[in-house]
Motif scaffolding. Structure first.
Motif, mmCIF file in Angstrom:
data_model
loop_
_atom_site.group_PDB
_atom_site.id
_atom_site.type_symbol
_atom_site.label_atom_id
_atom_site.label_comp_id
_atom_site.label_asym_id
_atom_site.label_seq_id
_atom_site.Cartn_x
_atom_site.Cartn_y
_atom_site.Cartn_z
ATOM 1 N N GLY A 1 0.813 -1.206 0.000
ATOM 2 C CA GLY A 1 0.000 0.000 0.000
ATOM 3 C C GLY A 1 0.851 1.262 0.000
ATOM 4 O O GLY A 1 0.528 2.247 -0.670
ATOM 5 N N THR A 2 1.936 1.236 0.731
ATOM 6 C CA THR A 2 2.809 2.414 0.821
ATOM 7 C C THR A 2 3.352 2.785 -0.552
ATOM 8 O O THR A 2 3.325 3.955 -0.955
ATOM 9 C CB THR A 2 3.973 2.130 1.794
ATOM 10 O OG1 THR A 2 3.415 1.833 3.082
ATOM 11 C CG2 THR A 2 4.903 3.316 1.907
ATOM 12 N N GLU A 3 3.816 1.782 -1.299
ATOM 13 C CA GLU A 3 4.351 2.079 -2.630
ATOM 14 C C GLU A 3 3.244 2.545 -3.577
ATOM 15 O O GLU A 3 3.466 3.438 -4.397
ATOM 16 C CB GLU A 3 5.069 0.867 -3.224
ATOM 17 C CG GLU A 3 5.843 1.253 -4.476
ATOM 18 C CD GLU A 3 6.270 0.068 -5.330
ATOM 19 O OE1 GLU A 3 6.821 -0.897 -4.782
ATOM 20 O OE2 GLU A 3 6.033 0.126 -6.544
ATOM 21 N N MET B 1 -7.675 7.694 -3.832
ATOM 22 C CA MET B 1 -8.203 7.264 -2.541
ATOM 23 C C MET B 1 -7.351 6.130 -1.999
ATOM 24 O O MET B 1 -7.095 5.156 -2.702
ATOM 25 C CB MET B 1 -9.633 6.783 -2.777
ATOM 26 C CG MET B 1 -10.360 6.363 -1.543
ATOM 27 S SD MET B 1 -12.000 5.812 -2.016
ATOM 28 C CE MET B 1 -12.642 7.305 -2.720
ATOM 29 N N ASP B 2 -6.909 6.276 -0.751
ATOM 30 C CA ASP B 2 -6.253 5.174 -0.053
ATOM 31 C C ASP B 2 -7.378 4.327 0.540
ATOM 32 O O ASP B 2 -8.025 4.722 1.509
ATOM 33 C CB ASP B 2 -5.329 5.737 1.035
ATOM 34 C CG ASP B 2 -4.639 4.647 1.847
ATOM 35 O OD1 ASP B 2 -5.195 3.536 1.961
ATOM 36 O OD2 ASP B 2 -3.550 4.916 2.386
ATOM 37 N N ALA B 3 -7.622 3.168 -0.080
ATOM 38 C CA ALA B 3 -8.725 2.305 0.360
ATOM 39 C C ALA B 3 -8.197 1.043 1.043
ATOM 40 O O ALA B 3 -8.877 0.012 1.072
ATOM 41 C CB ALA B 3 -9.606 1.942 -0.828
ATOM 42 N N VAL B 4 -6.993 1.132 1.604
ATOM 43 C CA VAL B 4 -6.361 -0.055 2.193
ATOM 44 C C VAL B 4 -7.224 -0.685 3.282
ATOM 45 O O VAL B 4 -7.366 -1.904 3.347
ATOM 46 C CB VAL B 4 -4.954 0.295 2.744
ATOM 47 C CG1 VAL B 4 -4.395 -0.861 3.568
ATOM 48 C CG2 VAL B 4 -4.005 0.640 1.606
ATOM 49 N N GLN B 5 -7.848 0.138 4.128
ATOM 50 C CA GLN B 5 -8.640 -0.417 5.234
ATOM 51 C C GLN B 5 -10.047 -0.832 4.796
ATOM 52 O O GLN B 5 -10.705 -1.609 5.481
ATOM 53 C CB GLN B 5 -8.747 0.611 6.369
ATOM 54 C CG GLN B 5 -7.438 0.879 7.084
ATOM 55 C CD GLN B 5 -6.955 -0.311 7.898
ATOM 56 O OE1 GLN B 5 -7.734 -1.156 8.341
ATOM 57 N NE2 GLN B 5 -5.643 -0.397 8.098
ATOM 58 N N THR B 6 -10.496 -0.281 3.694
ATOM 59 C CA THR B 6 -11.873 -0.508 3.264
ATOM 60 C C THR B 6 -11.990 -1.755 2.392
ATOM 61 O O THR B 6 -12.888 -2.578 2.586
ATOM 62 C CB THR B 6 -12.360 0.721 2.463
ATOM 63 O OG1 THR B 6 -11.864 1.888 3.105
ATOM 64 C CG2 THR B 6 -13.857 0.778 2.413
ATOM 65 N N HIS C 1 -1.887 -7.467 2.708
ATOM 66 C CA HIS C 1 -1.773 -8.043 4.060
ATOM 67 C C HIS C 1 -2.807 -7.529 5.054
ATOM 68 O O HIS C 1 -2.831 -7.943 6.206
ATOM 69 C CB HIS C 1 -0.349 -7.870 4.611
ATOM 70 C CG HIS C 1 -0.002 -6.495 5.077
ATOM 71 N ND1 HIS C 1 0.069 -6.152 6.397
ATOM 72 C CD2 HIS C 1 0.304 -5.372 4.389
ATOM 73 C CE1 HIS C 1 0.425 -4.884 6.514
ATOM 74 N NE2 HIS C 1 0.567 -4.386 5.308
ATOM 75 N N LYS C 2 -3.704 -6.632 4.607
ATOM 76 C CA LYS C 2 -4.810 -6.213 5.463
ATOM 77 C C LYS C 2 -6.059 -7.047 5.167
ATOM 78 O O LYS C 2 -7.084 -6.879 5.802
ATOM 79 C CB LYS C 2 -5.117 -4.716 5.247
ATOM 80 C CG LYS C 2 -3.902 -3.776 5.353
ATOM 81 C CD LYS C 2 -3.432 -3.570 6.766
ATOM 82 C CE LYS C 2 -2.158 -2.738 6.868
ATOM 83 N NZ LYS C 2 -2.352 -1.307 6.794
ATOM 84 N N ILE C 3 -5.972 -7.913 4.139
ATOM 85 C CA ILE C 3 -7.141 -8.734 3.772
ATOM 86 C C ILE C 3 -6.781 -10.226 3.720
ATOM 87 O O ILE C 3 -7.246 -10.953 2.851
ATOM 88 C CB ILE C 3 -7.788 -8.256 2.456
ATOM 89 C CG1 ILE C 3 -6.876 -8.482 1.226
ATOM 90 C CG2 ILE C 3 -8.169 -6.792 2.514
ATOM 91 C CD1 ILE C 3 -7.659 -8.463 -0.104
HETATM 92 C C1 LIG Z 1 -1.499 -0.397 6.151
HETATM 93 C C2 LIG Z 1 -1.874 0.875 5.445
HETATM 94 C C3 LIG Z 1 -1.071 1.403 4.425
HETATM 95 C C4 LIG Z 1 0.248 0.804 4.044
HETATM 96 O O1 LIG Z 1 0.144 -0.413 3.371
HETATM 97 P P1 LIG Z 1 1.400 -1.420 3.382
HETATM 98 O O2 LIG Z 1 0.983 -2.518 2.459
HETATM 99 O O3 LIG Z 1 1.588 -1.860 4.801
HETATM 100 O O4 LIG Z 1 2.573 -0.659 2.868
HETATM 101 C C5 LIG Z 1 -1.498 2.544 3.786
HETATM 102 N N1 LIG Z 1 -2.649 3.144 4.129
HETATM 103 C C6 LIG Z 1 -3.453 2.666 5.093
HETATM 104 C C7 LIG Z 1 -4.727 3.366 5.409
HETATM 105 C C8 LIG Z 1 -3.089 1.523 5.796
HETATM 106 O O5 LIG Z 1 -3.874 1.077 6.770
#
Ligand SMILES: *Cc1c(COP(=O)(O)O)cnc(C)c1O
Length: 411
Positions: A74-76, A179-184, A205-207
């Motif tokens: 997600g960071t990249e 949009m950063d949708a990593v948590q959604t 890795h959040k899913i």
């Molecule tokens: C975890 C997270 C990231 C980073 O994702 P990684 O895959 O750990 O680099 C970015 N944004 C949000 C909202 C996150 O929760």
């Protein structure tokens, strides 16, 4: 002594990997280990795995496979979105709009661009951690090239009015909407068309997928320059040999999420609501952080007055419970969370915050274990707090009944 029950409540930090994901990754490491760029059959099989995963990751957000660029997380993906658009549209403008509660992958990238002459507006949030779409409208200028506002916050779980913000951005015309949708993603419905987004970040890795792999959705026609060079992989958006096992695992995790999303939401919501009510009623001076209803199904974030979040974490850990707090230990000092401070919480409340994020591997007994454990920990910690003693003195409400045996230093 009985074995300590293990309760993992830090799914917003990372999730365990689903066994089916492990199984398919195993195959792509031991058997189909070819380089997807190779012509031979092992290479072709790896390529097929990557392209199937692209379909699976796209399907969970209503996109098409050729709009997905795989990254190392997600960071990249956040970096590629922001830097890629900023450098790619330098001739159009130099203004970016974001919010004060973004993940550091967004905030630190924006701060870096400010040093290079870009202008960044950090929009405030209300007490629930919500961005006002009217503020987005007012901040847009002819120079605005990108609006980047997260779908839901990783600390307090507040779900943003993303579709409304999307419409505001599109009415303005030229700015891209990221949009950063990593948590959604995988926890709540995400559809790139309903949200009017041009770019969208997700992470594996959040899913229940492996770490070190993510993706950026890029709507057809969106202009972006790469930030990693070295080959024509990912349609020249991201060079480097593909992380085949990771990508295939991510695809499998996305497929499982799509097939079980409704069950996952119902399961997590029930656990979340039990945890919130079961903790707020026995603990006095405790407050729910984030939005009461517009919140992710897996997120509980509470502030407990007169105790430090870190102390609660260590005590919970000794009882087998893994949670997270709103303070980050940076260079030896405890920095309160920028999210909680942006929501207007005083420092004491930000320091006394506790985040518990549930997942598919939790059950109701786990919640009861936490509800039976945390109030006692809080009571013991408060016995060492002179502020709490002052507060309850002369207060109409009776103090919490102390537990039978007291070990004030046993923290
Ligand atoms: C975890 C997270 C990231 C980073 O994702 P990684 O895959 O750990 O680099 C970015 N944004 C949000 C909202 C996150 O929760």
């Amino acid at each position: 002594m009985a074995e300590t029950r293990r309760v993992y409540l830090d799914h917003a930090a990372t999730t365990p990997v689903h066994p089916e994901v492990v199984k398919i990754m195993d195959y792509y490491m031991l058997e189909a280990f070819g380089n997807p760029s190779s012509i031979h059959s092992l290479g072709r099989e790896a390529r097929k795995g990557v392209e199937e995963a692209r379909e699976q990751v796209a399907a969970l957000m209503g996109a098409t496979a050729n709009e997905i660029v795989f990254t190392a997380g997600g960071t990249e993906a956040d970096n590629l979105a922001i830097q890629g658009v900023a450098y790619g549209r330098r001739d159009v403008g130099n203004h970016i709009i974001t919010s004060a509660i973004e993940h550091h992958a967004i905030l630190h990238t924006c701060q870096h661009l400010e040093k290079e002459g870009y202008k960044v507006t950090y929009l405030p949030v209300d007490k629930h951690g919500m961005v006002d779409p009217d503020d987005v409208k007012k901040a847009l200028t002819p120079q605005t090239i990108l609006v980047t506002i997260m779908a839901a916050n990783n600390e307090v779980g507040t779900i943003q009015p993303s579709a409304v913000i999307g419409r505001v951005v599109k009415e303005h015309g030229q700015a891209y909407y990221h949009m950063d949708a990593v948590q959604t993603y995988g926890n709540w419905p995400v559809n790139v068309n309903d949200l009017h987004v041009d770019l969208l970040t997700v992470s594996s890795h959040k899913i229940y997928g492996p770490k070190g792999v993510g993706a950026l959705y890029l709507r057809k026609g969106v202009k972006l320059v790469p930030i990693v060079f070295g080959g024509s992989h990912e349609r020249k958006r991201r060079a480097g040999t593909e992380n085949v096992p990771g990508i295939v695992g991510f695809g499998k995790a996305a497929e499982i999420a799509r097939e079980t999303l409704d069950q996952r939401i119902a399961h997590n919501t029930a656990l979340r609501d039990r945890l919130i009510s079961g903790l707020l009623s026995p603990i006095d001076y405790a407050h729910l952080n984030g939005h009461p209803t517009q919140r992710l199904p897996n997120n509980v974030n509470i502030s407990i007055e007169f105790v430090e979040g870190e102390s609660m974490l260590l005590n919970l850990d000794m009882k087998g419970i893994a949670a997270s707090s709103g303070s980050a230990c940076t260079s030896g000092s405890l920095e309160p969370s920028h999210v909680l401070l942006a929501m207007g919480l005083p420092h004491e409340l930000a320091h006394g915050s506790l985040r518990m994020t549930v997942g598919t591997d939790n059950n109701m007994e786990d919640m009861e274990h936490v509800i039976a454990t945390l109030p006692d920990i809080v009571r013991r910690l408060r016995q060492m707090s002179p502020l709490y003693a002052d507060k309850i003195k002369g207060h109409a409400a009776a103090p919490l009944t102390p537990a039978g045996e007291e070990h004030p230093h046993d923290v």
